[in-house]
Design a protein around this motif. Structure first.
Motif, mmCIF file in Angstrom:
data_model
loop_
_atom_site.group_PDB
_atom_site.id
_atom_site.type_symbol
_atom_site.label_atom_id
_atom_site.label_comp_id
_atom_site.label_asym_id
_atom_site.label_seq_id
_atom_site.Cartn_x
_atom_site.Cartn_y
_atom_site.Cartn_z
ATOM 1 N N LEU A 252 0.837 -1.208 0.000
ATOM 2 C CA LEU A 252 0.000 0.000 0.000
ATOM 3 C C LEU A 252 0.864 1.247 0.000
ATOM 4 O O LEU A 252 0.582 2.216 -0.719
ATOM 5 N N ARG A 253 1.933 1.242 0.785
ATOM 6 C CA ARG A 253 2.824 2.409 0.819
ATOM 7 C C ARG A 253 3.447 2.656 -0.554
ATOM 8 O O ARG A 253 3.572 3.802 -0.994
ATOM 9 N N PHE A 254 3.848 1.568 -1.228
ATOM 10 C CA PHE A 254 4.416 1.751 -2.568
ATOM 11 C C PHE A 254 3.375 2.352 -3.516
ATOM 12 O O PHE A 254 3.692 3.241 -4.313
ATOM 13 N N LEU A 255 2.131 1.878 -3.459
ATOM 14 C CA LEU A 255 1.082 2.404 -4.334
ATOM 15 C C LEU A 255 0.813 3.878 -4.061
ATOM 16 O O LEU A 255 0.499 4.642 -4.976
ATOM 17 N N GLN A 256 0.952 4.292 -2.802
ATOM 18 C CA GLN A 256 0.677 5.683 -2.446
ATOM 19 C C GLN A 256 1.841 6.605 -2.767
ATOM 20 O O GLN A 256 1.643 7.741 -3.206
ATOM 21 N N GLU A 257 3.060 6.129 -2.560
ATOM 22 C CA GLU A 257 4.223 7.018 -2.637
ATOM 23 C C GLU A 257 5.244 6.622 -3.699
ATOM 24 O O GLU A 257 6.220 7.349 -3.916
ATOM 25 N N SER A 258 5.069 5.465 -4.334
ATOM 26 C CA SER A 258 6.024 4.954 -5.333
ATOM 27 C C SER A 258 7.424 4.792 -4.756
ATOM 28 O O SER A 258 8.440 5.042 -5.423
ATOM 29 N N THR A 259 7.504 4.395 -3.492
ATOM 30 C CA THR A 259 8.793 4.189 -2.844
ATOM 31 C C THR A 259 8.815 2.832 -2.139
ATOM 32 O O THR A 259 7.774 2.314 -1.726
ATOM 33 N N VAL A 260 10.028 2.267 -1.995
ATOM 34 C CA VAL A 260 10.223 1.040 -1.222
ATOM 35 C C VAL A 260 11.460 1.214 -0.354
ATOM 36 O O VAL A 260 12.356 2.010 -0.660
ATOM 37 N N THR A 266 17.561 1.822 5.714
ATOM 38 C CA THR A 266 16.771 3.015 6.042
ATOM 39 C C THR A 266 16.640 3.931 4.831
ATOM 40 O O THR A 266 16.019 4.988 4.923
ATOM 41 N N ARG A 267 17.239 3.531 3.712
ATOM 42 C CA ARG A 267 17.235 4.389 2.520
ATOM 43 C C ARG A 267 15.970 4.146 1.706
ATOM 44 O O ARG A 267 15.613 3.001 1.389
ATOM 45 N N THR A 268 15.291 5.218 1.363
ATOM 46 C CA THR A 268 14.057 5.144 0.580
ATOM 47 C C THR A 268 14.403 5.196 -0.910
ATOM 48 O O THR A 268 15.149 6.083 -1.351
ATOM 49 N N LEU A 269 13.877 4.246 -1.671
ATOM 50 C CA LEU A 269 14.130 4.179 -3.110
ATOM 51 C C LEU A 269 12.873 4.533 -3.874
ATOM 52 O O LEU A 269 11.791 3.989 -3.593
ATOM 53 N N HIS A 270 12.994 5.453 -4.827
ATOM 54 C CA HIS A 270 11.845 5.811 -5.666
ATOM 55 C C HIS A 270 11.805 4.854 -6.861
ATOM 56 O O HIS A 270 12.791 4.700 -7.578
ATOM 57 N N ILE A 271 10.670 4.201 -7.055
ATOM 58 C CA ILE A 271 10.512 3.200 -8.111
ATOM 59 C C ILE A 271 9.358 3.598 -9.020
ATOM 60 O O ILE A 271 8.254 3.905 -8.554
ATOM 61 N N ASP A 272 9.639 3.599 -10.321
ATOM 62 C CA ASP A 272 8.601 3.894 -11.310
ATOM 63 C C ASP A 272 8.157 2.583 -11.960
ATOM 64 O O ASP A 272 8.698 2.161 -12.978
ATOM 65 N N ALA A 273 7.191 1.937 -11.341
ATOM 66 C CA ALA A 273 6.689 0.660 -11.860
ATOM 67 C C ALA A 273 5.165 0.638 -11.750
ATOM 68 O O ALA A 273 4.604 1.065 -10.739
#
Length: 434
Positions: A252-260, A266-273
């Motif tokens: 759900l967090r990925f769907l809302q923010e496009s991050t994993v 602790t590093r947040t990765l932005h994913i365009d999928a």
């Protein structure tokens, strides 16, 4: 004139060309397999005769490969004593339409050749697809339900929003997901399928989101998760209803923010999928039962695609069977030529609880194990009829075929009657009547 190929040795004493010297037949004699391949190239021929005598250096069993190579009706001619050989008898029953014994009776020969020619013409007409339109997007089918599915795929394939594909097990949900990916702007990116129901609950988070070295016991190195691997493309989450609740929150967090965030990092990765999910269960019922997060359900179900079960697709089952048969020639027993009438009836009457997956499983088994020129209902382990009352009349069958063709054409032309009538080569009055 109807060409009949005669395969016999150079010194054979049987003069079939004179026996077939009639206006309707054009006998062509060849000496060996390579020559018949050359002669048949680009030529329409439906009947072949092979004379197995001392002049031909092969037996009916050894001739099986050539018989299987060409979709013709073959007739064998041989000395009477050969018929009693068990190996020869088996080859004759499975590879040849009929056989004659020496010496040849002309009347019997002409009757046999005429009968074989008629059977070849009948088989060709019976096994020609009943509609010219077979499918789109890597899927086979021309029923109204499939045409509606193709139209919906084309409407949403270029949208970035998540898609939820619903349908029974075995209907081809992954094919729909592939069609959406290949038709989108992401077609050059990766397509990463994940079966959520086949992964242990303890591993699903690591597989989806990845982990760092030392994140847990056994994490000997860094692993990129499936979502990260799908960056720039599409991730397909099959059987999303089996995803554990603990992993649902991270998804759900990925769907809302496009991050994993990888496990142990602790590093947040932005994913365009883009996420495409599929399920064979009722997710609304799962939400009510507390097995699936309601907020995740609404995030996934932005675009909804319903894949119809095979039992609701009419004559598509025959198109699928013909397509599978034609695409898997290497797995077919020698002499395979198509489906018997009772097999076609059984295919259309079966309820197909396993859908296309069940159909292909039955076809594959039948094509490998059956022994005969045509696959029967028994070869498919299906019952062609439950009683005489279940047989379709010719009028009913014709009406059903006409209905499918007309509905398909109307949908292709946006229900434009004039354009539909032109495609079907009928008048508008006839189309209105249909």
């Amino acid at each position: 004139m109807r060409t009949v190929f005669i395969v016999q040795g150079e010194k054979s004493a049987v003069d079939l060309r004179s026996l077939l010297a009639l206006p309707q037949w054009q006998p062509r004699r060849v000496m060996h397999a390579d020559q018949i391949r050359t002669e048949l190239a680009g030529r329409d021929c439906r009947v072949g005769i092979v004379v197995f005598d001392d002049a031909l250096a092969c037996s009916p069993n050894e001739f099986a490969d050539l018989v299987a190579e060409f979709a013709m009706e073959w007739i064998a001619i041989m000395p009477r004593c050969c018929v009693h050989d068990r190996v020869v008898a088996r080859a004759l029953s499975s590879q040849f339409f009929d056989y004659l014994t020496l010496p040849i009776d002309q009347a019997r020969l002409l009757f046999c050749v005429g009968h074989a020619y008629g059977k070849a013409v009948l088989r060709q007409s019976a096994h020609t697809p009943i509609v010219p339109f077979e499918g789109q997007h890597g899927m086979i089918g021309s029923s109204p339900r499939m045409l509606a599915l193709y139209a919906k795929i084309e409407r949403i394939m270029r949208v970035r929003a998540p898609v939820l594909i619903a349908g029974e097990s075995g209907v081809g949900k992954e094919l729909v997901a592939l069609a959406l990916h290949h038709g989108s702007a992401r077609q050059g990116g990766p397509f990463i399928p994940v079966n959520c129901g086949a992964i242990p609950e303890t591993l699903i988070a690591s597989l989806l989101f990845g982990h760092e070295k030392g994140a847990f016991t056994g994490a000997y190195g860094k692993q990129i998760g499936s979502i990260e691997a799908a960056n720039g493309g599409t991730i397909f989450l099959d059987e999303i209803g089996d995803l554990p609740l603990t992993a649902q929150a991270s998804l759900l967090r990925f769907l809302q923010e496009s991050t994993v965030v990888r496990i142990g990092s602790t590093r947040t990765l932005h994913i365009d999928a883009r996420i495409i999910a599929a399920t064979h269960v009722d997710l609304e019922a799962a939400v009510r039962a507390g097995r699936f997060r309601e907020d995740l359900y609404y995030r996934l179900n932005v675009m909804h695609v319903e894949v119809p079960p095979l039992r609701q697709r009419g004559t598509d089952v025959v198109l699928l069977a013909q397509h599978f048969f034609a695409s898997n020639r290497a797995a077919i027993a020698p002499g395979a030529r198509g489906f018997a009438d009772d097999a076609v009836i059984a295919l259309q009457k079966h309820s197909w609880p396993g859908n296309v997956r069940e159909l292909f499983n039955r076809l594959h088994r039948a094509m490998v194990l059956y022994d005969g020129p045509l696959i029967t209902a028994g070869d498919l382990l299906l019952d062609s009829h439950a009683g005489a009352s279940n047989f379709l009349s010719l009028a009913t069958a014709r009406s059903g075929i006409e209905r499918n063709i007309v509905e398909s054409a109307l949908m292709r032309h946006g229900y434009n009657v004039a354009a539909t009538a032109r495609e079907l080569s009928v008048s508008r009055v006839t189309l209105y009547r249909l």
